[in-house]
Scaffold this active site. Structure first.
Site, mmCIF file in Angstrom:
data_model
loop_
_atom_site.group_PDB
_atom_site.id
_atom_site.type_symbol
_atom_site.label_atom_id
_atom_site.label_comp_id
_atom_site.label_asym_id
_atom_site.label_seq_id
_atom_site.Cartn_x
_atom_site.Cartn_y
_atom_site.Cartn_z
ATOM 1 N N THR A 159 0.843 -1.196 0.000
ATOM 2 C CA THR A 159 0.000 0.000 0.000
ATOM 3 C C THR A 159 0.876 1.244 0.000
ATOM 4 O O THR A 159 1.891 1.285 0.720
ATOM 5 C CB THR A 159 -0.981 0.090 1.189
ATOM 6 N N HIS A 203 -4.343 10.013 -7.800
ATOM 7 C CA HIS A 203 -3.786 8.714 -8.174
ATOM 8 C C HIS A 203 -2.433 8.786 -8.853
ATOM 9 O O HIS A 203 -1.813 7.738 -9.083
ATOM 10 C CB HIS A 203 -4.790 7.958 -9.044
ATOM 11 N N GLU A 251 -5.043 13.425 3.136
ATOM 12 C CA GLU A 251 -6.494 13.382 2.865
ATOM 13 C C GLU A 251 -7.300 13.029 4.119
ATOM 14 O O GLU A 251 -8.476 13.384 4.224
ATOM 15 C CB GLU A 251 -6.799 12.383 1.743
ATOM 16 N N GLY A 267 -3.219 8.641 1.539
ATOM 17 C CA GLY A 267 -2.711 8.022 2.770
ATOM 18 C C GLY A 267 -3.819 7.465 3.636
ATOM 19 O O GLY A 267 -3.574 6.893 4.685
ATOM 20 N N ARG A 291 1.957 33.016 -3.296
ATOM 21 C CA ARG A 291 0.704 32.350 -2.932
ATOM 22 C C ARG A 291 0.896 31.330 -1.816
ATOM 23 O O ARG A 291 2.008 30.872 -1.566
ATOM 24 C CB ARG A 291 0.173 31.566 -4.144
ATOM 25 N N ASP A 301 -0.047 3.785 1.345
ATOM 26 C CA ASP A 301 -0.367 4.460 2.611
ATOM 27 C C ASP A 301 0.592 4.076 3.745
ATOM 28 O O ASP A 301 0.710 4.799 4.730
ATOM 29 C CB ASP A 301 -1.798 4.122 3.061
HETATM 30 O O1 F6P Z 1 -5.064 2.844 -0.116
HETATM 31 C C1 F6P Z 1 -4.488 3.464 -1.214
HETATM 32 C C2 F6P Z 1 -5.300 4.641 -1.657
HETATM 33 O O2 F6P Z 1 -4.683 5.226 -2.774
HETATM 34 C C3 F6P Z 1 -5.552 5.676 -0.568
HETATM 35 O O3 F6P Z 1 -4.444 6.489 -0.329
HETATM 36 C C4 F6P Z 1 -6.761 6.384 -1.124
HETATM 37 O O4 F6P Z 1 -7.534 6.965 -0.103
HETATM 38 C C5 F6P Z 1 -7.520 5.282 -1.777
HETATM 39 O O5 F6P Z 1 -6.606 4.231 -2.027
HETATM 40 C C6 F6P Z 1 -8.205 5.642 -3.058
HETATM 41 O O6 F6P Z 1 -8.930 4.541 -3.465
HETATM 42 P P1 F6P Z 1 -9.621 4.449 -4.893
HETATM 43 O O7 F6P Z 1 -8.539 4.241 -5.921
HETATM 44 O O8 F6P Z 1 -10.509 3.275 -4.763
HETATM 45 O O9 F6P Z 1 -10.336 5.741 -5.127
#
Ligand code: F6P
Length: 357
Positions: free
Chosen positions: A135, A281, A232, A180, A172, A137
């Site tokens: 992950t 992403h 996030e 995460g 700015r 995260d």
């Molecule tokens: O767990 C990895 C992650 O990229 C997180 O950081 C994020 O909150 C989530 O997956 C996003 O998921 P999805 O690709 O399903 O929108």
């Protein structure tokens, strides 16, 4: 031993490098037969999708390739499988039947907490599984590093470097929202590496007034711009995490929106022009950095080694020095936040970075 391998949950840089390492170690070192790649994560088992025969030859050129050649989904939990709108059924027996049908002796699961919990549940029903922690995260219990994380940190750091250009030219505040989920590892590491002036992570809820006051003080002291890295999952003290889409059943909520909230607040109070970047992403995209290729390779080899030693129902780990394994029951359902006394948090404090504390 015939291995099956699948990738579950969100993609992360390094998945293909693990697949490559597992296949090579299994076939070249152990002399086991070709590994069966299960397409589309656990869905491939439940729906009986055709497996892909993986050999050292068919996995050439994978060490630096992003995504997963096996494809993945985060909506295919066999124990709560979507069977209609808001309807779920336990289809785990079908998944297990498929494993038997394919003659798979052990299943290597490349996944985050969700997929590893599923692996643990399958193990309880008699399937031999070995997990590898994936992950961006970095929030899986029992390991210091999950593969994919350091690539996401590198990408986020590069974004922060680039945002400095506009911040400086236009005087700015630039707010960047980083992924995460409920952990602040990406924001903390990229924030420090990318010289953010403020870093907001879920583990340290921030006081909005104090944050605004400290950014204003910076401006008054002559800092012509500020960079704010927001995880996030960050939230104001006493407030809630910002959610774009609520979770459903066992499926997780989609987080997002805190970057815009923080930016609106900062602009409203400081009257400094403010912009937001939601990196999204991009952090999961592209090939793995060298450290992730190394970690992924070591995890793949360690997974095969452990199975060859007769271990199963475990996950491979890295404790900062050594690769090892731990029981999946110590992983499933767990979570690894940034500890309050983490040395990097302490360094950030000493640098005068604004943290939500
Ligand atoms: O767990 C990895 C992650 O990229 C997180 O950081 C994020 O909150 C989530 O997956 C996003 O998921 P999805 O690709 O399903 O929108």
């Amino acid at each position: 031993m015939r291995l099956g391998i699948l990738t579950g949950g969100g993609d992360a840089p390094g998945l293909n490098a693990v697949i490559r390492a597992v296949v090579r170690a299994a076939m070249r070192t152990q002399g086991w037969p070709a590994v069966l790649g299960i397409p589309e994560g656990f869905k491939g088992l439940v729906e009986g999708l055709d497996p892909i025969e993986l050999t050292p030859f068919t996995t050439r050129g994978l060490i630096n390739r992003g995504g997963t050649i096996l494809h993945t989904t985060n909506r295919a939990n066999p124990f709560q499988y979507p069977v209609g709108e808001d309807q779920y059924a336990d289809r785990s027996d079908e998944a297990i039947r498929r494993i038997e049908e394919l003659g798979i002796d052990a299943l290597v699961v490349l996944g985050g907490d969700g997929s590893l919990s599923i692996a643990h549940q399958l193990a309880a029903k008699g399937v031999r599984v070995m997990g590898t922690p994936k992950t961006i995260d970095n929030d899986i219990q029992g390991t210091e590093l999950c593969f994919g994380h350091l690539t996401a940190v590198a990408t986020a750091t590069d974004a922060l470097d680039r945002l400095h250009t506009t911040a400086e030219s236009h005087h700015r505040i630039m707010v960047v929202e980083l992924m995460g989920r409920y952990a602040g590892w990406i924001a903390l590491r990229a924030g420090v590496a990318g010289a953010a002036d403020a870093i907001l992570i879920p583990e340290a809820p921030f006081e909005p007034e104090r944050l605004c006051a400290r950014i204003r003080e910076r401006a008054e002291r002559g800092a012509s711009f500020s960079i704010v890295a927001v995880a996030e999952g960050a939230k104001p003290k006493g407030g809630d995490v910002s959610v774009l889409q609520p979770g459903e059943g066992v499926y997780q909520a989609q987080l997002g929106g805190i970057g815009h909230q923080v930016a609106g607040m900062l602009e409203g109070v400081t009257h400094l022009e403010t912009r937001v970047t939601v990196l999204g992403h991009v952090q999961r995209g592209g090939g793995p950095v060298a450290q992730d290729r190394l970690l992924a390779t070591q995890y793949g080899v360690a997974a095969v080694d452990a199975l060859a030693r007769g271990e199963h129902n475990r996950m491979v780990t890295f404790d900062g020095q050594r690769i090892g394994t731990i029981p999946l029951e110590q992983v499933a359902g767990g979570f690894r936040p940034v500890p309050q006394d983490h040395p990097l948090l302490e360094s950030a404090r000493q640098l005068g970075v604004i943290l939500g504390e």
